[in-house]
Design a protein around this motif. Structure first.
Motif, PDB file in Angstrom:
ATOM      1  N   VAL A 152       0.847  -1.200   0.000  1.00  0.00           N
ATOM      2  CA  VAL A 152       0.000   0.000   0.000  1.00  0.00           C
ATOM      3  C   VAL A 152       0.887   1.257   0.000  1.00  0.00           C
ATOM      4  CG1 VAL A 152      -1.743   1.308   1.285  1.00  0.00           C
ATOM      5  CG2 VAL A 152      -1.967  -1.174   1.037  1.00  0.00           C
ATOM      6  N   ALA A 155       1.989   1.555  -3.603  1.00  0.00           N
ATOM      7  CA  ALA A 155       0.899   2.000  -4.485  1.00  0.00           C
ATOM      8  C   ALA A 155       0.540   3.455  -4.206  1.00  0.00           C
ATOM      9  CB  ALA A 155      -0.322   1.094  -4.324  1.00  0.00           C
ATOM     10  N   ASP A 156       0.524   3.845  -2.932  1.00  0.00           N
ATOM     11  CA  ASP A 156       0.259   5.251  -2.593  1.00  0.00           C
ATOM     12  C   ASP A 156       1.319   6.166  -3.207  1.00  0.00           C
ATOM     13  OD1 ASP A 156      -1.998   4.665  -1.125  1.00  0.00           O
ATOM     14  OD2 ASP A 156      -1.040   4.846   0.841  1.00  0.00           O
ATOM     15  N   ALA A 178      -5.211  -6.217   0.408  1.00  0.00           N
ATOM     16  CA  ALA A 178      -4.697  -4.972   1.004  1.00  0.00           C
ATOM     17  C   ALA A 178      -4.829  -3.812   0.018  1.00  0.00           C
ATOM     18  CB  ALA A 178      -3.234  -5.153   1.418  1.00  0.00           C
ATOM     19  N   LEU A 179      -4.501  -4.072  -1.246  1.00  0.00           N
ATOM     20  CA  LEU A 179      -4.595  -3.001  -2.253  1.00  0.00           C
ATOM     21  C   LEU A 179      -6.051  -2.570  -2.423  1.00  0.00           C
ATOM     22  CD1 LEU A 179      -2.107  -4.289  -4.997  1.00  0.00           C
ATOM     23  CD2 LEU A 179      -1.763  -2.323  -3.488  1.00  0.00           C
ATOM     24  N   ASP A 180      -6.939  -3.536  -2.510  1.00  0.00           N
ATOM     25  CA  ASP A 180      -8.361  -3.222  -2.716  1.00  0.00           C
ATOM     26  C   ASP A 180      -8.913  -2.423  -1.533  1.00  0.00           C
ATOM     27  OD1 ASP A 180      -8.080  -4.585  -5.046  1.00  0.00           O
ATOM     28  OD2 ASP A 180      -9.383  -6.272  -4.498  1.00  0.00           O
ATOM     29  N   ALA A 182      -7.400  -0.453   0.296  1.00  0.00           N
ATOM     30  CA  ALA A 182      -6.837   0.900   0.329  1.00  0.00           C
ATOM     31  C   ALA A 182      -7.262   1.726  -0.888  1.00  0.00           C
ATOM     32  CB  ALA A 182      -5.309   0.819   0.406  1.00  0.00           C
ATOM     33  N   HIS A 184      -6.900   0.784  -4.076  1.00  0.00           N
ATOM     34  CA  HIS A 184      -6.026   0.546  -5.230  1.00  0.00           C
ATOM     35  C   HIS A 184      -6.492  -0.669  -6.046  1.00  0.00           C
ATOM     36  CE1 HIS A 184      -3.182   3.651  -4.220  1.00  0.00           C
ATOM     37  NE2 HIS A 184      -2.984   3.162  -3.016  1.00  0.00           N
TER      38      HIS A 184
END
Ligand code: PBG
Length: 322
Positions: A152, A155-156, A178-180, A182, A184
């Protein structure tokens, strides 16, 4: 049958040969791995990889601009950390090297695809790809907890592709969730799905300043196994990987070809540091024609079924033409 059939008919001229060529490597297929080191002022040449240097973080913006200007379309970033600890906690920080180099690269060339190698080994003082337990074993699920934070952060910071290379079980599902969570959902995951415990990574250890204690045989795959590579690949696909990878490349073309037949996902291959070094040193000794051998190996990856190729030769090939 001969003499009616004569395969040499289609080889008579270069233009005819080009017309019937089955596979082709282009700049669109290639990804350049880069080593970015913090707190240094000048590039550090890597002795075991002639022609490759660690890029000072301070020069990264201008290096990325130059690389993009040369026609490179995608990079994979590796950080070389001066802030190592037992868990690789620098990667979890928004102002850590992983986050900073990702932001710098995206700002310098917004159209360049920026991939992050999501792992811990360049940030841990023991050199392993995760949290190490009291008995020295790499702890799978504790490492997943950290990885969920790290991806994350990446991706951030703007990473276009998340590429986990640690070979922990369940890492793709963990990362996807985790990406979803957040926001992403749009960030794809390139799984290092088949990563062998290979001696061909030797020069990378030099490049990345990784002082590995022991080896990675309890998490990376046994080079003798191909069926297990299918299981790893299908498992990562089921967990939500957008792309799969085989690493290293040349010694594992059979694995690449077999996975190609079992998945519809885009498939990447990594021509690793040792493969690069073998070609470079043989060429320096006058034993091989570097330009031709490089193109032949990249072509072999395509023929075996790769869609994407990670190679330290990317910039040269893109600049010189195919
Ligand atoms: C681990 C990682 C490695 C490489 C890429 N990611 C080293 C390892 O697994 O020991 C090797 C790349 C190369 O040899 O070119 N984060």
């Amino acid at each position: 049958m001969f003499p009616t059939t004569r395969l040499r008919r289609l080889r008579r001229t270069g233009t005819l040969r080009d017309l019937v060529q089955e596979t082709r490597v282009t700049a669109h297929d290639l990804i350049l791995p880069l080593f970015v080191e913090e707190e240094i002022d000048a590039p550090v040449p890597i002795a075991s990889m002639p022609g490759v240097s660690r890029i000072p973080e301070r020069h990264l913006a201008r290096e990325i601009e130059a690389i993009a200007r040369d026609g490179v379309r995608a990079v994979m970033l590796f950080g070389i950390s001066r802030h190592k600890d037992a868990t690789g906690s620098d990667t979890l920080r928004r102002d850590g090297l992983l986050a900073r180099m990702t932001r710098i690269a995206k700002d310098a060339a917004p159209d360049l695809v920026v991939m992050t190698d999501n792992c811990f080994d360049e940030y841990t003082d023991h050199g392993h790809c995760g949290v190490v337990g009291p008995d020295g074993a790499v702890l799978n699920d504790q490492t997943l907890d950290n990885l969920a934070v790290q991806v994350v952060v990446a991706a951030d910071a703007g990473a276009d592709v998340i590429a986990p290379s640690g070979m922990m079980d369940g890492q793709i599902g963990t990362i996807r969730r985790a990406l979803d969570a957040a926001g992403h959902e749009g960030v794809p995951v390139l799984a290092y799905s088949t990563k062998f415990a290979s001696a061909f990574y030797g020069p990378f250890r030099d490049a990345s300043g990784c002082d590995l204690q022991g080896d990675r045989k309890t998490y990376q795959m046994n080079p003798a196994n191909a069926r297990e590579a299918m299981r790893e690949s299908l498992e990562d696909e089921a967990e939500g990987a957008d792309m799969l990878m085989v690493k290293p490349g040349l010694a594992y073309l059979d694995v690449l070809a077999r996975i190609r037949e079992r998945t519809l996902l885009p498939l990447a291959v990594y021509q690793v540091s040792g493969e690069y070094a073998m070609i470079k040193f043989a060429a320096q000794a006058g034993a091989l024609d570097e330009a031709r051998v490089v193109r032949e190996t990249l072509g072999a990856f395509k023929r075996a079924g790769a869609d994407l190729i990670l190679s330290y030769f990317t910039r040269d090939v893109v600049r010189e033409g195919f």
